[in-house]
Design a protein around this motif. Structure first.
Motif, short mmCIF file in Angstrom:
data_model
loop_
_atom_site.label_atom_id
_atom_site.label_comp_id
_atom_site.label_asym_id
_atom_site.label_seq_id
_atom_site.Cartn_x
_atom_site.Cartn_y
_atom_site.Cartn_z
N UNK A 23 -22.56 -11.41 16.53
CA UNK A 23 -22.62 -12.84 16.83
C UNK A 23 -21.42 -13.20 17.70
N UNK A 24 -21.67 -13.92 18.78
CA UNK A 24 -20.58 -14.38 19.64
C UNK A 24 -21.09 -15.53 20.50
N UNK A 25 -20.15 -16.18 21.15
CA UNK A 25 -20.46 -17.34 21.99
C UNK A 25 -19.61 -17.28 23.26
N UNK A 26 -20.22 -17.62 24.40
CA UNK A 26 -19.49 -17.73 25.66
C UNK A 26 -19.86 -19.06 26.28
N UNK A 27 -18.85 -19.87 26.58
CA UNK A 27 -19.11 -21.19 27.13
C UNK A 27 -18.28 -21.48 28.35
N UNK A 28 -18.42 -22.67 28.86
CA UNK A 28 -17.71 -23.10 30.07
C UNK A 28 -16.21 -23.09 29.85
N UNK A 29 -15.50 -22.70 30.89
CA UNK A 29 -14.04 -22.77 30.86
C UNK A 29 -13.36 -21.66 30.11
N UNK A 30 -14.07 -20.56 29.83
CA UNK A 30 -13.41 -19.46 29.13
C UNK A 30 -13.87 -18.11 29.67
N UNK A 31 -12.91 -17.20 29.71
CA UNK A 31 -13.17 -15.80 30.07
C UNK A 31 -13.05 -14.97 28.80
N UNK A 32 -14.16 -14.35 28.42
CA UNK A 32 -14.20 -13.50 27.23
C UNK A 32 -14.27 -12.05 27.69
N UNK A 33 -13.32 -11.24 27.25
CA UNK A 33 -13.32 -9.81 27.57
C UNK A 33 -13.85 -9.03 26.38
N UNK A 34 -14.84 -8.19 26.63
CA UNK A 34 -15.41 -7.33 25.59
C UNK A 34 -14.80 -5.94 25.72
N UNK A 35 -14.23 -5.45 24.64
CA UNK A 35 -13.56 -4.16 24.65
C UNK A 35 -14.10 -3.27 23.54
N UNK A 36 -13.92 -1.98 23.72
CA UNK A 36 -14.33 -1.01 22.72
C UNK A 36 -14.49 0.35 23.36
N UNK A 37 -14.47 1.42 22.57
CA UNK A 37 -14.61 2.77 23.13
C UNK A 37 -16.02 3.00 23.69
#
Length: 230
Positions: A23-37
């Motif tokens: 579960x996650x959310x991405x909205x206006x005005x934000x940069x979300x970085x997804x990380x993992x091996x």
């Protein structure tokens, strides 16, 4: 405000769970970085969030609409997607590749309306490509070509951007150039989800870090909240 909201997303392949309960959310005005091996499920989760893979459980909304009910054109007007592999079938001029971003608006090469031409010109300017607009893509460097793909995404005018490892194989200068382009998009009101492997770069540019391991989201928060010496 357009948001992408994923709730309890699970993807199975035979006896294997590639993504579980994400579960996650991405909205206006934000940069979300997804990380993992490698193998953590990042690309699978991105494709599921875009409706490119069927969900076994959970749901995804883009702009409050179930992603599975969106047509390809409707989806393209809401979110631009840059996959890991972005092959070009022939060495077109950079301007023509950027113009592809207007196809969801009904445009076609050679038949761009005034609004389309302005959008393409602005995207070329924003990505510092005006001097390269007429160059064939097979004459561009890796960093220049990466900027062309981002200009194509920006030309479409979608409020959300999803990019899977957009800085892979780029030198440090071009990595920062690409991340600065994404941050400029954020400052103008967009929202972005970007898969990265460089933790320092993610911590420098991202508003939130989304950490995956074994198909599960194990942390989601600001860099100061999710990074530690351990």
């Amino acid at each position: 405000m357009t948001e992408l909201v994923a709730t309890d997303v699970t993807i199975r392949r035979g006896p294997y769970r590639l993504v579980e309960g994400a579960s996650f959310r991405v909205g206006a005005g934000e940069l979300v970085a997804m990380l993992g091996p490698n193998g953590a499920g990042k690309t699978t989760l991105l494709r599921a969030a875009l409706g490119l893979l069927p969900l076994d459980e959970g749901r995804v909304l883009i702009g409050e609409q179930p992603v599975a009910q969106l047509s390809p054109v409707e989806r393209a007007l809401l979110v631009s997607y840059l996959p890991q592999q972005r092959p070009l079938a022939w060495p077109s001029p950079a301007r023509d590749v950027v113009s592809l971003g207007r196809f969801a608006h009904g445009a076609a090469l050679g038949r761009l309306g005034e609004t389309d031409r302005r959008a393409v010109a602005q995207a070329l300017k924003d990505c510092d490509l005006e001097a390269l607009a007429n160059r064939a893509t097979d004459t561009l460097s890796g960093g220049e070509l990466a900027r062309v793909h981002f200009a194509r995404a920006f030309a479409g005018g979608a409020p959300l951007l999803i990019a899977d490892e957009p800085i892979a194989a780029l030198d440090p200068l071009h990595q920062h150039q690409i991340m600065q382009l994404v941050k400029r998009f954020i400052r103008r009101g967009g929202g972005a989800l970007v898969v990265l492997h460089d933790i320092e770069l993610a911590a420098r540019y991202a508003d939130r870090l989304l950490w995956l391991r074994d198909g599960r989201i194990v942390a989601d928060g600001k860099p100061t909240e999710t990074l530690s010496a351990d």
